[in-house]
Design a protein around this motif. Structure first.
Motif, mmCIF file in Angstrom:
data_model
loop_
_atom_site.group_PDB
_atom_site.id
_atom_site.type_symbol
_atom_site.label_atom_id
_atom_site.label_comp_id
_atom_site.label_asym_id
_atom_site.label_seq_id
_atom_site.Cartn_x
_atom_site.Cartn_y
_atom_site.Cartn_z
ATOM 1 N N GLU A 256 0.835 -1.205 0.000
ATOM 2 C CA GLU A 256 0.000 0.000 0.000
ATOM 3 C C GLU A 256 0.867 1.251 0.000
ATOM 4 O O GLU A 256 1.937 1.276 0.622
ATOM 5 C CB GLU A 256 -0.917 0.042 1.224
ATOM 6 C CG GLU A 256 -2.001 -1.020 1.261
ATOM 7 C CD GLU A 256 -2.893 -0.897 2.477
ATOM 8 O OE1 GLU A 256 -3.937 -1.556 2.512
ATOM 9 O OE2 GLU A 256 -2.540 -0.116 3.397
ATOM 10 N N ASN A 257 0.383 2.261 -0.678
ATOM 11 C CA ASN A 257 0.989 3.594 -0.622
ATOM 12 C C ASN A 257 -0.075 4.569 -0.139
ATOM 13 O O ASN A 257 -1.232 4.473 -0.543
ATOM 14 C CB ASN A 257 1.494 4.045 -2.001
ATOM 15 C CG ASN A 257 2.691 3.246 -2.472
ATOM 16 O OD1 ASN A 257 3.429 2.693 -1.659
ATOM 17 N ND2 ASN A 257 2.892 3.178 -3.772
ATOM 18 N N THR A 258 0.329 5.499 0.723
ATOM 19 C CA THR A 258 -0.606 6.506 1.230
ATOM 20 C C THR A 258 -0.060 7.896 0.953
ATOM 21 O O THR A 258 1.096 8.176 1.241
ATOM 22 C CB THR A 258 -0.846 6.333 2.742
ATOM 23 O OG1 THR A 258 -1.376 5.025 2.991
ATOM 24 C CG2 THR A 258 -1.840 7.369 3.247
ATOM 25 N N ILE A 259 -0.913 8.748 0.393
ATOM 26 C CA ILE A 259 -0.548 10.122 0.077
ATOM 27 C C ILE A 259 -1.490 11.053 0.825
ATOM 28 O O ILE A 259 -2.717 10.943 0.696
ATOM 29 C CB ILE A 259 -0.652 10.391 -1.436
ATOM 30 C CG1 ILE A 259 0.246 9.427 -2.229
ATOM 31 C CG2 ILE A 259 -0.293 11.840 -1.756
ATOM 32 C CD1 ILE A 259 0.032 9.496 -3.729
ATOM 33 N N THR A 260 -0.965 11.955 1.626
ATOM 34 C CA THR A 260 -1.779 12.926 2.357
ATOM 35 C C THR A 260 -2.055 14.135 1.464
ATOM 36 O O THR A 260 -1.134 14.711 0.887
ATOM 37 C CB THR A 260 -1.072 13.383 3.638
ATOM 38 O OG1 THR A 260 -0.818 12.239 4.474
ATOM 39 C CG2 THR A 260 -1.939 14.382 4.409
ATOM 40 N N ILE A 261 -3.324 14.498 1.364
ATOM 41 C CA ILE A 261 -3.736 15.641 0.550
ATOM 42 C C ILE A 261 -3.796 16.875 1.438
ATOM 43 O O ILE A 261 -4.555 16.905 2.416
ATOM 44 C CB ILE A 261 -5.106 15.389 -0.110
ATOM 45 C CG1 ILE A 261 -5.100 14.054 -0.869
ATOM 46 C CG2 ILE A 261 -5.474 16.536 -1.039
ATOM 47 C CD1 ILE A 261 -4.074 13.940 -1.960
ATOM 48 N N LEU A 267 -5.481 18.172 -4.341
ATOM 49 C CA LEU A 267 -6.722 17.415 -4.473
ATOM 50 C C LEU A 267 -7.183 17.382 -5.929
ATOM 51 O O LEU A 267 -7.602 16.343 -6.447
ATOM 52 C CB LEU A 267 -7.807 18.026 -3.593
ATOM 53 C CG LEU A 267 -9.210 17.424 -3.724
ATOM 54 C CD1 LEU A 267 -9.211 15.970 -3.289
ATOM 55 C CD2 LEU A 267 -10.216 18.223 -2.906
ATOM 56 N N LYS A 268 -7.099 18.525 -6.600
ATOM 57 C CA LYS A 268 -7.500 18.619 -7.996
ATOM 58 C C LYS A 268 -6.715 17.649 -8.862
ATOM 59 O O LYS A 268 -7.283 16.918 -9.683
ATOM 60 C CB LYS A 268 -7.290 20.055 -8.484
ATOM 61 C CG LYS A 268 -7.619 20.279 -9.949
ATOM 62 C CD LYS A 268 -7.392 21.742 -10.332
ATOM 63 C CE LYS A 268 -7.688 21.961 -11.805
ATOM 64 N NZ LYS A 268 -7.480 23.390 -12.189
#
Length: 287
Positions: A256-261, A267-268
């Protein structure tokens, strides 16, 4: 009047919905899902392939609900899913799938989960709308689900068959719909990799439902849904899941990879790159 907006206790009918509108749903969905123009449904495997295509091209999300849109009807479903491509919840996604199946002369019935049940694992499942089909070759009934995000088997599940079916989503989970002998309802269950027993997800009735039932489920979902954007979309090697300002990219091998917005510009880009959704004013208000 839009047939879906005809609010009464009449039993919902895909035939009446199909006959009363101006759209060629088969043509629109074949184009949207990038199917061959001569696509046909001849086997249950064809339906499983269709379910997989559906969740790879039409996001499961609550964007419209979060920014206060309470529109309902076929015009709205077609615009949101097939023209704008912004996705939707179980009511919109599964009704669109049911229309498509009906166009191939497959008997399909709209059904709903129990409003109150000890077998419903989360409150949202009390509002769930899904489809059952009667497969013409064996006359057996199957659940065909495309509006449930993580919990979809992406296979037609034979009602009452206690042998689990390996997920077509590639997540190594098994699913089944077992009969509840107390009232002839069914329980949708999942067994994840490493689990010894099945987990109850929700209880549902195989009976036909009314327009009023559909509206009730839709309105209750509006009431209980968390006012925070989420979106789920499958791709060939895994899935994208956006929730609580984080994008999770899950792969079939378990990584899994997680990216914080952190801002609207990020977000766009995320919505466009991963979900093929254009950032708009309505979504912007929720960030």
């Amino acid at each position: 009047m839009d047939y879906l907006n005809d609010i009464n206790n009449e039993i919902f009918s895909y035939e009446k919905l199909i006959n009363g509108h101006k759209y060629n749903i088969k043509e629109l969905l074949i184009h949207k899902l990038k199917l061959k123009k001569d696509f046909e449904i001849n086997t249950l495997e064809d339906i499983a392939s269709l379910q997989k295509k559906f969740v790879e091209h039409l996001p499961y999300n609550n964007f419209d609900l979060c920014h206060g849109i309470d529109e309902w009807g076929l015009d709205y479903i077609v615009k949101r899913l097939l023209i704008d491509g912004e996705g939707g919840i179980c009511t919109t996604l599964n009704i669109l799938m049911g229309m498509f199946l009906h166009e191939f002369n497959i008997p399909v019935r709209l059904i709903k989960a129990y409003k109150q049940s000890p077998f419903n694992i989360i409150p949202h499942f009390s509002c769930h709308i899904s489809n059952m089909i009667q497969w013409p070759l064996n006359k057996k009934w199957y659940m065909v689900e495309v509006g449930i995000g993580f919990f979809g088997s992406l296979n037609p599940l034979e009602l009452g068959n206690e042998v689990g079916v390996l997920s077509n989503a590639g997540n190594e989970s098994y699913y089944r719909c077992i009969e509840n002998p107390e009232d002839s309802s069914y329980i949708y269950q999942e067994k994840k990799q490493g689990m010894d027993n099945y987990l109850n997800l929700f209880q549902f009735s195989p009976n036909e439902i009314t327009h009023g039932d559909i509206l009730d489920c839709h309105q209750r979902y509006l009431e209980i849904t968390e006012k925070k954007l989420f979106s789920f979309l499958k791709f060939e090697k895994g899935y994208y899941y956006f929730h609580h300002d984080c994008l999770k990219i899950g792969f079939l091998d378990g990584k899994e990879n997680t990216i914080t917005i952190t801002d609207q510009n990020q977000l766009k880009k995320m919505l466009l790159n991963y979900f093929k959704i254009n950032f708009n004013v309505n979504i912007k208000k929720q960030v």
